[in-house]
Design a protein around this motif. Structure first.
Motif, PDB file in Angstrom:
ATOM      1  N   UNK A 254       0.828  -1.201   0.000  1.00  0.00           N
ATOM      2  CA  UNK A 254       0.000   0.000   0.000  1.00  0.00           C
ATOM      3  C   UNK A 254       0.865   1.255   0.000  1.00  0.00           C
ATOM      4  N   UNK A 255       2.175   1.112   0.190  1.00  0.00           N
ATOM      5  CA  UNK A 255       3.080   2.252   0.164  1.00  0.00           C
ATOM      6  C   UNK A 255       3.256   2.692  -1.272  1.00  0.00           C
ATOM      7  N   UNK A 256       2.748   3.833  -1.589  1.00  0.00           N
ATOM      8  CA  UNK A 256       2.929   4.374  -2.933  1.00  0.00           C
ATOM      9  C   UNK A 256       3.347   5.827  -2.784  1.00  0.00           C
ATOM     10  N   UNK A 257       4.346   6.186  -3.489  1.00  0.00           N
ATOM     11  CA  UNK A 257       4.802   7.567  -3.501  1.00  0.00           C
ATOM     12  C   UNK A 257       4.855   7.985  -4.953  1.00  0.00           C
ATOM     13  N   UNK A 258       5.311   9.181  -5.202  1.00  0.00           N
ATOM     14  CA  UNK A 258       5.400   9.648  -6.576  1.00  0.00           C
ATOM     15  C   UNK A 258       6.367   8.837  -7.421  1.00  0.00           C
ATOM     16  N   UNK A 259       7.363   8.234  -6.789  1.00  0.00           N
ATOM     17  CA  UNK A 259       8.412   7.546  -7.535  1.00  0.00           C
ATOM     18  C   UNK A 259       8.264   6.037  -7.526  1.00  0.00           C
ATOM     19  N   UNK A 260       7.819   5.458  -6.408  1.00  0.00           N
ATOM     20  CA  UNK A 260       7.844   4.009  -6.241  1.00  0.00           C
ATOM     21  C   UNK A 260       6.456   3.453  -5.984  1.00  0.00           C
ATOM     22  N   UNK A 261       6.272   2.202  -6.353  1.00  0.00           N
ATOM     23  CA  UNK A 261       5.002   1.512  -6.191  1.00  0.00           C
ATOM     24  C   UNK A 261       5.303   0.055  -5.851  1.00  0.00           C
ATOM     25  N   UNK A 262       5.014  -0.351  -4.615  1.00  0.00           N
ATOM     26  CA  UNK A 262       5.283  -1.730  -4.214  1.00  0.00           C
ATOM     27  C   UNK A 262       4.181  -2.686  -4.648  1.00  0.00           C
ATOM     28  N   UNK A 263       3.275  -2.228  -5.464  1.00  0.00           N
ATOM     29  CA  UNK A 263       2.303  -3.129  -6.056  1.00  0.00           C
ATOM     30  C   UNK A 263       2.885  -3.836  -7.280  1.00  0.00           C
ATOM     31  N   UNK A 264       4.131  -3.521  -7.621  1.00  0.00           N
ATOM     32  CA  UNK A 264       4.815  -4.064  -8.790  1.00  0.00           C
ATOM     33  C   UNK A 264       6.143  -4.688  -8.350  1.00  0.00           C
TER      34      UNK A 264
ATOM     35  N   UNK B 215      15.108  -0.270  -1.317  1.00  0.00           N
ATOM     36  CA  UNK B 215      15.866   0.483  -0.324  1.00  0.00           C
ATOM     37  C   UNK B 215      15.487   1.961  -0.362  1.00  0.00           C
ATOM     38  N   UNK B 216      15.374   2.537  -1.557  1.00  0.00           N
ATOM     39  CA  UNK B 216      15.016   3.947  -1.701  1.00  0.00           C
ATOM     40  C   UNK B 216      13.605   4.211  -1.178  1.00  0.00           C
ATOM     41  N   UNK B 217      12.687   3.299  -1.456  1.00  0.00           N
ATOM     42  CA  UNK B 217      11.321   3.478  -0.967  1.00  0.00           C
ATOM     43  C   UNK B 217      11.280   3.430   0.556  1.00  0.00           C
ATOM     44  N   UNK B 218      11.988   2.483   1.157  1.00  0.00           N
ATOM     45  CA  UNK B 218      12.028   2.400   2.626  1.00  0.00           C
ATOM     46  C   UNK B 218      12.544   3.708   3.222  1.00  0.00           C
ATOM     47  N   UNK B 219      13.550   4.291   2.594  1.00  0.00           N
ATOM     48  CA  UNK B 219      14.098   5.566   3.053  1.00  0.00           C
ATOM     49  C   UNK B 219      13.072   6.688   2.869  1.00  0.00           C
TER      50      UNK B 219
ATOM     51  N   UNK C 136       9.770   6.596   2.728  1.00  0.00           N
ATOM     52  CA  UNK C 136       8.607   6.546   3.629  1.00  0.00           C
ATOM     53  C   UNK C 136       9.015   6.489   5.097  1.00  0.00           C
ATOM     54  N   UNK C 137      10.330   6.624   5.332  1.00  0.00           N
ATOM     55  CA  UNK C 137      10.899   6.635   6.688  1.00  0.00           C
ATOM     56  C   UNK C 137      10.595   5.342   7.449  1.00  0.00           C
ATOM     57  N   UNK C 138      10.738   4.233   6.756  1.00  0.00           N
ATOM     58  CA  UNK C 138      10.581   2.918   7.381  1.00  0.00           C
ATOM     59  C   UNK C 138      11.727   2.729   8.364  1.00  0.00           C
ATOM     60  N   UNK C 139      11.397   2.489   9.641  1.00  0.00           N
ATOM     61  CA  UNK C 139      12.433   2.391  10.677  1.00  0.00           C
ATOM     62  C   UNK C 139      12.780   0.955  11.042  1.00  0.00           C
ATOM     63  N   UNK C 140      12.069   0.004  10.506  1.00  0.00           N
ATOM     64  CA  UNK C 140      12.349  -1.395  10.809  1.00  0.00           C
ATOM     65  C   UNK C 140      13.516  -1.917   9.988  1.00  0.00           C
ATOM     66  N   UNK C 141      13.782  -3.174  10.170  1.00  0.00           N
ATOM     67  CA  UNK C 141      14.872  -3.811   9.437  1.00  0.00           C
ATOM     68  C   UNK C 141      14.360  -4.418   8.140  1.00  0.00           C
ATOM     69  N   UNK C 142      15.237  -4.462   7.164  1.00  0.00           N
ATOM     70  CA  UNK C 142      14.981  -5.223   5.959  1.00  0.00           C
ATOM     71  C   UNK C 142      15.591  -6.587   6.243  1.00  0.00           C
ATOM     72  N   UNK C 143      14.754  -7.547   6.548  1.00  0.00           N
ATOM     73  CA  UNK C 143      15.188  -8.863   7.003  1.00  0.00           C
ATOM     74  C   UNK C 143      15.564  -9.720   5.802  1.00  0.00           C
ATOM     75  N   UNK C 144      16.719 -10.364   5.866  1.00  0.00           N
ATOM     76  CA  UNK C 144      17.155 -11.290   4.828  1.00  0.00           C
ATOM     77  C   UNK C 144      16.875 -12.710   5.304  1.00  0.00           C
ATOM     78  N   UNK C 145      16.203 -13.491   4.488  1.00  0.00           N
ATOM     79  CA  UNK C 145      15.888 -14.877   4.835  1.00  0.00           C
ATOM     80  C   UNK C 145      17.176 -15.698   4.749  1.00  0.00           C
TER      81      UNK C 145
END
Length: 159
Positions: free
Chosen positions: A104-114, A122-126, A128-137
């Protein structure tokens, strides 16, 4: 009792055949349990710290667009179009833990529906000020074949 009240977004790895780049297809999963473990150890007089997590996805969790789970080996054989209807677990894929569905995070530049590249994610997380971790499986297990419906689940270990 395990509380399964988290929302995660699993980013499945695919290779874009046209761009010849690795892309990630997001899938939101609702009703997940998450446990984080901080540990430290001394090796050769050097102290190191590590943060790991365990994620448990109950078999009955709600999956975005009712996508179907496929084992990794079968998921790899899908066409780009068909891959949008399925999800899998893979070593090296990414997971976001969020209070809202990341697609549901959509900005002018990025769309996580794709599907997105690692740089775009990484740029989108920055942005939208995502403060959590990007977890690697780093490990996963499919524990959905045995037991009652109450105990069937997928387990993920991540860093």
């Amino acid at each position: 009792m395990i509380t399964a009240n988290q929302i995660i977004t699993v980013f499945n790895t695919r290779t874009d055949k046209e761009k010849r780049r690795e892309v990630f297809i997001p899938t939101n999963i609702f009703g997940v349990s998450f446990y984080e473990l901080d540990s430290s150890k001394f090796t050769g007089g050097v102290r190191s710290e590590e943060i790991t997590c365990k994620i448990r996805i109950p078999f009955g969790s709600r999956i975005e667009a009712e996508r179907t789970y496929l084992p990794e080996s079968q998921y790899k054989t899908l066409t780009e179009e068909d891959a949008l209807f399925y999800w899998t677990l893979q070593k090296g894929s990414y997971i976001l833990l969020a209070s809202t569905a990341a697609t549901a995070w959509r900005t002018g530049t990025y769309d996580l529906g794709q599907p997105v590249t690692k740089e775009e994610l990484t740029a989108l997380c920055h942005e939208v000020r995502y403060t959590g971790s990007l977890i690697t499986v780093i490990e996963y297990a499919d524990n959905t074949q045995r037991g009652s419906q109450a105990v069937r689940h997928w387990r993920i270990g991540g860093k």
